[in-house]
Design a protein around this motif. Structure first.
Motif, PDB file in Angstrom:
ATOM      1  N   SER A 219      -3.418  -4.967   7.949  1.00  0.00           N
ATOM      2  CA  SER A 219      -2.172  -4.217   7.813  1.00  0.00           C
ATOM      3  C   SER A 219      -1.266  -4.581   8.979  1.00  0.00           C
ATOM      4  CB  SER A 219      -2.451  -2.715   7.800  1.00  0.00           C
ATOM      5  OG  SER A 219      -2.991  -2.294   9.027  1.00  0.00           O
TER       6      SER A 219
ATOM      7  N   THR B 192       0.816  -1.219   0.000  1.00  0.00           N
ATOM      8  CA  THR B 192       0.000   0.000   0.000  1.00  0.00           C
ATOM      9  C   THR B 192       0.849   1.269   0.000  1.00  0.00           C
ATOM     10  OG1 THR B 192      -0.084   0.114   2.423  1.00  0.00           O
ATOM     11  CG2 THR B 192      -1.793  -1.194   1.297  1.00  0.00           C
TER      12      THR B 192
ATOM     13  N   ILE C  85      -7.300   0.679   5.888  1.00  0.00           N
ATOM     14  CA  ILE C  85      -7.067   0.235   4.509  1.00  0.00           C
ATOM     15  C   ILE C  85      -8.426   0.047   3.846  1.00  0.00           C
ATOM     16  CG2 ILE C  85      -4.807  -0.814   4.889  1.00  0.00           C
ATOM     17  CD1 ILE C  85      -6.186  -3.521   5.164  1.00  0.00           C
TER      18      ILE C  85
ATOM     19  N   ALA D  13      -4.676   3.600   1.718  1.00  0.00           N
ATOM     20  CA  ALA D  13      -4.107   3.375   3.047  1.00  0.00           C
ATOM     21  C   ALA D  13      -3.918   4.713   3.746  1.00  0.00           C
ATOM     22  CB  ALA D  13      -2.769   2.646   2.945  1.00  0.00           C
TER      23      ALA D  13
END
Length: 515
Positions: free
Chosen positions: A415, A33, A41, A51
């Motif tokens: 993430s 990202t 995200i 992101a």
């Protein structure tokens, strides 16, 4: 047998099939990202990932077949709600969104000036008093509220020679704006409401109006189309193709199909400050620093709120998850499920108040995966847990900073690091499972042997009166002997650790009792 809901503690343990299996860990998705550990995200329409470093609410356009495939976001330190088209948001290199503009338009500040156009005759056939105003339009056909009205001007539809008596409309100088304004729309009022006259390019300073009264167009629709409040803390979809947003104790709505227009009359004031909102089948569930509220209505202009008789506040905005017919959020006492029938504390048999507070519930961010509530927390030792109404709570060793559940692929993306991870798609994680307490009569029960049926070696521990009295890596499903000397133990527990699937554990007084 290993049955769901019978464990005192479970980490990375799946008991949904009445056996003990190791849950899968995270798998690297290969998706980058451009940010490390973003808290938000979002998978965009073209497959690109947005992101954000902070907690941000992101929604796609509620407009059907939106040619620009716009998206909207707020929070995360932005000074006001933002908007971007797909081409703008994903232009250039990551991280995305690359750019955006402020959502909504303020009304123009200056009023137009008017004067009679030269060349008209002395005797009008019809003379009317007209007042002028104008609006601004962006490249996305978003229209601002109208400007202040001009002074009245007497205009002629025609003189005795048939000439139209025009009015010169002078427009104030307008500054360059970040909202991509392309057009000025002129309106004229003769008998009450402002009606469409014409469009002129942005930057035009002078226009002569010769439009007959009979040829005026539709009424100005944007009289109350204010921009969204600058301090929106959250945003999402509401019924009828509108957006909702909230700040302080106010729940606001946009016009249906007009996400840039947020009339002041479309706002509800609640008793307590709002923490989070979820869209459920029962309506919008609004959790607050006090009691939750259900908001329903068929259009943003006619929404009503019903306060639920439960004072458990929401302590984490990102803990709120829509589960379909109900939503779950973190309260000071545990997880609360709210539906149209009311609120219920659903972890009261799983966590004591002390155990729940030890997780730091204000840090929880959670996601729905199937019928499970997958939550991540940070109490100094970051971790996660999975809550299922049927199976209870299983703790996991994984942690993530943000997540996005993709319904199309049925994958929870997380993430954690520089690339996104996929929940429950990686290699098996080692489980640790501890049974509930089995109480026996002191001095009359002496366990002498045991048997574990599993598909591989598994570490077994026997815990007597809170102390580990026996530990053994069981190599097969053959019987094994237990040490003597523990006949006076009253409370027993079984603990299993490993990755092999375990089907049953048996502890007996004699070999004949083993199955």
């Amino acid at each position: 047998r290993i049955q769901p809901g019978y464990a005192q503690y479970a980490r990375n343990a799946d008991t949904s099939l009445q056996s003990l299996q190791a849950m899968n860990g995270l798998r690297d998705s290969g998706i980058t990202t451009g940010r490390t550990d973003p808290k938000t995200i979002y998978k965009y329409a073209n497959g690109q990932w947005l992101a954000f470093a902070d907690e941000v609410d992101v929604v796609r356009s509620p407009i059907v077949d939106d040619a620009w495939e716009r998206l909207y976001w707020c929070g995360g330190g932005y000074a006001y709600p933002m908007m971007a088209s797909i081409s703008t948001a994903t232009a250039g290199s990551k991280p995305y969104p690359k750019a955006g503009v402020r959502l909504g338009l303020d009304a123009p500040v200056g009023a137009p000036e008017v004067a009679a156009a030269p060349g008209r005759g002395e005797e009008p056939i019809a003379a009317v008093t007209a007042v002028y105003a104008f609006t601004l339009l962006t490249a996305f056909n978003e229209e601002s509220p109208p400007s202040p009205p001009s002074a009245p001007a007497v205009r002629w539809d025609a003189d005795e020679d048939g000439n139209v008596g025009g009015v010169i409309v002078s427009l104030p100088t307008m500054p360059t704006t970040a909202s991509d304004i392309r057009t000025i729309r002129i309106y004229r009022a003769e008998a009450g409401e402002f009606q469409f006259v014409t469009d002129v390019p942005y930057g035009t300073t002078r226009f002569t109006d010769t439009t007959l009264s009979a040829n005026l167009g539709v009424a100005c629709p944007s009289v109350d189309w204010d921009p969204p409040p600058a301090k929106l803390a959250g945003m999402g979809y509401s019924p009828g193709g509108a957006l909702y947003g909230f700040y302080d104790n106010v729940l606001a709505f946009s016009e249906a199909g007009r996400p840039h227009a947020w009339p002041i009359g479309y706002r509800l004031s609640l008793q307590d400050d709002i923490v989070a909102v979820a869209e459920t089948t029962a309506g919008l569930l609004v959790t607050t620093k006090g009691a939750p509220v259900i908001v329903t209505g068929s259009s943003p202009a006619a929404m009503s709120a019903v306060r639920i008789d439960d004072n458990r506040a929401c302590v984490s905005k990102r803990s709120m998850v829509d589960m379909g017919e109900f939503a779950i959020y973190a309260s000071p006492d545990g997880l609360v499920a709210v539906s149209s029938s009311g609120a219920q504390l659903i972890t009261n048999k799983v966590f004591s108040e002390k155990e729940w507070q030890a997780l730091n519930p204000a840090s929880i961010h959670a996601y729905r995966v199937g019928g499970d509530y997958v939550a991540f927390y940070d109490n100094g030792t970051p971790g996660s847990f999975v809550f299922s109404p049927e199976q209870g709570v299983t703790f996991c060793s994984e942690y993530a900073y943000g997540g996005y559940y993709d319904r199309h692929s049925d994958v929870l993306y997380l993430s954690a690091g520089s690339t996104l991870k996929e929940w429950d798609k990686g290699a098996q994680a080692e489980y640790l499972w501890r049974s509930g307490i089995f109480e026996v009569q002191t001095g009359r029960t002496g366990f002498t042997c045991g048997k574990v049926i599993a598909d591989g070696p598994t570490t077994l521990r026997l815990i007597g009166d809170g102390q580990t009295v026996f530990e053994y890596t069981v190599p097969s499903d053959s019987m094994f002997r237990l040490p003597a000397g523990y006949a006076r133990v009253r409370e027993w527990q079984i603990e299993l650790e490993g990755t092999a699937e375990v089907f049953s554990v048996q502890i007996a007084q004699s070999p004949e009792e083993l199955v």
